[in-house]
Design a protein around this motif. Structure first.
Motif, PDB file in Angstrom:
ATOM      1  N   SER A   1       0.806  -1.209   0.000  1.00 34.69           N
ATOM      2  CA  SER A   1       0.000   0.000   0.000  1.00 34.69           C
ATOM      3  C   SER A   1       0.845   1.267   0.000  1.00 34.69           C
ATOM      4  O   SER A   1       0.309   2.377  -0.059  1.00 34.69           O
ATOM      5  CB  SER A   1      -0.944   0.011   1.208  1.00 34.69           C
ATOM      6  OG  SER A   1      -0.202  -0.061   2.410  1.00 34.69           O
ATOM      7  N   VAL A   2       2.181   1.085   0.093  1.00 34.75           N
ATOM      8  CA  VAL A   2       3.102   2.212   0.038  1.00 34.75           C
ATOM      9  C   VAL A   2       4.197   1.915  -0.975  1.00 34.75           C
ATOM     10  O   VAL A   2       4.326   0.786  -1.459  1.00 34.75           O
ATOM     11  CB  VAL A   2       3.730   2.505   1.421  1.00 34.75           C
ATOM     12  CG1 VAL A   2       2.660   2.884   2.429  1.00 34.75           C
ATOM     13  CG2 VAL A   2       4.535   1.314   1.907  1.00 34.75           C
ATOM     14  N   SER A   3       5.005   2.915  -1.273  1.00 39.45           N
ATOM     15  CA  SER A   3       6.064   2.742  -2.253  1.00 39.45           C
ATOM     16  C   SER A   3       7.022   1.627  -1.861  1.00 39.45           C
ATOM     17  O   SER A   3       7.394   1.484  -0.698  1.00 39.45           O
ATOM     18  CB  SER A   3       6.849   4.040  -2.417  1.00 39.45           C
ATOM     19  OG  SER A   3       7.996   3.823  -3.207  1.00 39.45           O
ATOM     20  N   GLY A   4       7.447   0.849  -2.844  1.00 36.96           N
ATOM     21  CA  GLY A   4       8.409  -0.214  -2.600  1.00 36.96           C
ATOM     22  C   GLY A   4       9.733   0.309  -2.078  1.00 36.96           C
ATOM     23  O   GLY A   4      10.494  -0.426  -1.447  1.00 36.96           O
ATOM     24  N   ARG A   5      10.005   1.582  -2.303  1.00 36.85           N
ATOM     25  CA  ARG A   5      11.258   2.170  -1.817  1.00 36.85           C
ATOM     26  C   ARG A   5      11.255   2.313  -0.297  1.00 36.85           C
ATOM     27  O   ARG A   5      12.286   2.620   0.298  1.00 36.85           O
ATOM     28  CB  ARG A   5      11.482   3.527  -2.470  1.00 36.85           C
ATOM     29  CG  ARG A   5      11.726   3.433  -3.975  1.00 36.85           C
ATOM     30  CD  ARG A   5      11.962   4.798  -4.604  1.00 36.85           C
ATOM     31  NE  ARG A   5      12.245   4.700  -6.025  1.00 36.85           N
ATOM     32  CZ  ARG A   5      11.313   4.629  -6.959  1.00 36.85           C
ATOM     33  NH1 ARG A   5      10.041   4.630  -6.621  1.00 36.85           N
ATOM     34  NH2 ARG A   5      11.661   4.563  -8.227  1.00 36.85           N
ATOM     35  N   PHE A   6      10.088   2.099   0.316  1.00 40.30           N
ATOM     36  CA  PHE A   6       9.939   2.184   1.758  1.00 40.30           C
ATOM     37  C   PHE A   6      10.473   0.925   2.446  1.00 40.30           C
ATOM     38  O   PHE A   6      10.616   0.898   3.671  1.00 40.30           O
ATOM     39  CB  PHE A   6       8.448   2.356   2.056  1.00 40.30           C
ATOM     40  CG  PHE A   6       8.101   2.803   3.429  1.00 40.30           C
ATOM     41  CD1 PHE A   6       7.172   2.100   4.188  1.00 40.30           C
ATOM     42  CD2 PHE A   6       8.674   3.938   3.988  1.00 40.30           C
ATOM     43  CE1 PHE A   6       6.825   2.504   5.458  1.00 40.30           C
ATOM     44  CE2 PHE A   6       8.332   4.353   5.262  1.00 40.30           C
ATOM     45  CZ  PHE A   6       7.403   3.630   5.995  1.00 40.30           C
ATOM     46  N   PHE A   7      10.742  -0.118   1.639  1.00 38.92           N
ATOM     47  CA  PHE A   7      11.128  -1.394   2.207  1.00 38.92           C
ATOM     48  C   PHE A   7      12.581  -1.739   1.932  1.00 38.92           C
ATOM     49  O   PHE A   7      13.130  -1.406   0.892  1.00 38.92           O
ATOM     50  CB  PHE A   7      10.247  -2.512   1.643  1.00 38.92           C
ATOM     51  CG  PHE A   7       8.777  -2.305   1.854  1.00 38.92           C
ATOM     52  CD1 PHE A   7       7.939  -2.036   0.790  1.00 38.92           C
ATOM     53  CD2 PHE A   7       8.245  -2.380   3.129  1.00 38.92           C
ATOM     54  CE1 PHE A   7       6.588  -1.836   0.980  1.00 38.92           C
ATOM     55  CE2 PHE A   7       6.893  -2.175   3.336  1.00 38.92           C
ATOM     56  CZ  PHE A   7       6.060  -1.901   2.261  1.00 38.92           C
ATOM     57  N   THR A   8      13.189  -2.436   2.885  1.00 36.26           N
ATOM     58  CA  THR A   8      14.514  -2.993   2.661  1.00 36.26           C
ATOM     59  C   THR A   8      14.323  -4.407   2.124  1.00 36.26           C
ATOM     60  O   THR A   8      14.301  -4.623   0.929  1.00 36.26           O
ATOM     61  CB  THR A   8      15.346  -2.980   3.949  1.00 36.26           C
ATOM     62  OG1 THR A   8      14.603  -3.627   4.998  1.00 36.26           O
ATOM     63  CG2 THR A   8      15.647  -1.538   4.371  1.00 36.26           C
ATOM     64  N   ILE A   9      14.120  -5.372   3.011  1.00 36.03           N
ATOM     65  CA  ILE A   9      13.906  -6.753   2.603  1.00 36.03           C
ATOM     66  C   ILE A   9      12.438  -6.984   2.231  1.00 36.03           C
ATOM     67  O   ILE A   9      11.539  -6.546   2.954  1.00 36.03           O
ATOM     68  CB  ILE A   9      14.281  -7.728   3.726  1.00 36.03           C
ATOM     69  CG1 ILE A   9      15.766  -7.626   4.044  1.00 36.03           C
ATOM     70  CG2 ILE A   9      13.914  -9.158   3.361  1.00 36.03           C
ATOM     71  CD1 ILE A   9      16.672  -8.119   2.934  1.00 36.03           C
ATOM     72  N   MET A  10      12.223  -7.667   1.121  1.00 42.06           N
ATOM     73  CA  MET A  10      10.887  -8.172   0.758  1.00 42.06           C
ATOM     74  C   MET A  10      11.042  -9.657   0.488  1.00 42.06           C
ATOM     75  O   MET A  10      11.996 -10.068  -0.182  1.00 42.06           O
ATOM     76  CB  MET A  10      10.309  -7.440  -0.448  1.00 42.06           C
ATOM     77  CG  MET A  10      10.164  -5.941  -0.240  1.00 42.06           C
ATOM     78  SD  MET A  10       9.298  -5.104  -1.583  1.00 42.06           S
ATOM     79  CE  MET A  10       7.574  -5.485  -1.134  1.00 42.06           C
ATOM     80  N   SER A  11      10.134 -10.451   1.029  1.00 45.11           N
ATOM     81  CA  SER A  11      10.329 -11.898   0.994  1.00 45.11           C
ATOM     82  C   SER A  11       9.013 -12.627   0.762  1.00 45.11           C
ATOM     83  O   SER A  11       7.930 -12.067   0.930  1.00 45.11           O
ATOM     84  CB  SER A  11      10.902 -12.390   2.342  1.00 45.11           C
ATOM     85  OG  SER A  11      12.069 -11.721   2.696  1.00 45.11           O
TER      86      SER A  11
END
Length: 116
Positions: free
Chosen positions: A25-35
């Motif tokens: 629901s927010v920009s992917g740039r807000f995340f470090t790890i995605m799994s």
């Protein structure tokens, strides 16, 4: 509040393919790890694949060479392409993401069933 919504699960035959997608629901740039994690009945939740903010990936030994994780920060998505599926891949698959502030978020899960 950050939300992760998975899609793409379903029933597939041995050797088939599925593509799971998780939209944040927010920009992917807000995340470090995605799994992507999965949990089979009676078993603990296990990590399947992860991708960091630089595009580096890690895979569980059981899926190496069959699964590919990718992310698109512009679309706020992390996908899991699953090929050559086996009955032991049957599980509820969950999307996970860690924000740059260290907070963890999970999706609601999507069922993947592989029939033999």
């Amino acid at each position: 509040q950050v939300q992760l919504v998975e899609s793409g699960g379903g029933l597939v035959q041995l050797g088939g393919s599925l593509r799971l997608s998780c939209t944040a629901s927010v920009s992917g740039r807000f995340f470090t790890i995605m799994s992507w994690y999965r949990q089979a009945p009676g078993k603990q939740r296990e990590s399947v694949a992860e991708i960091d903010e630089y595009g580096s990936t890690k895979y569980a030994d059981s899926v190496k060479g069959r699964f590919t994780i990718s992310r698109d920060n512009a679309k706020n998505t992390v996908d899991l392409q699953m090929n050559n599926l086996r009955p032991e891949d049957t599980a509820v698959h969950y999307c996970y993401a860690r924000t740059v502030f260290g907070s963890d978020y999970w999706g609601q899960g999507t069922q993947v069933t592989v029939s033999s």
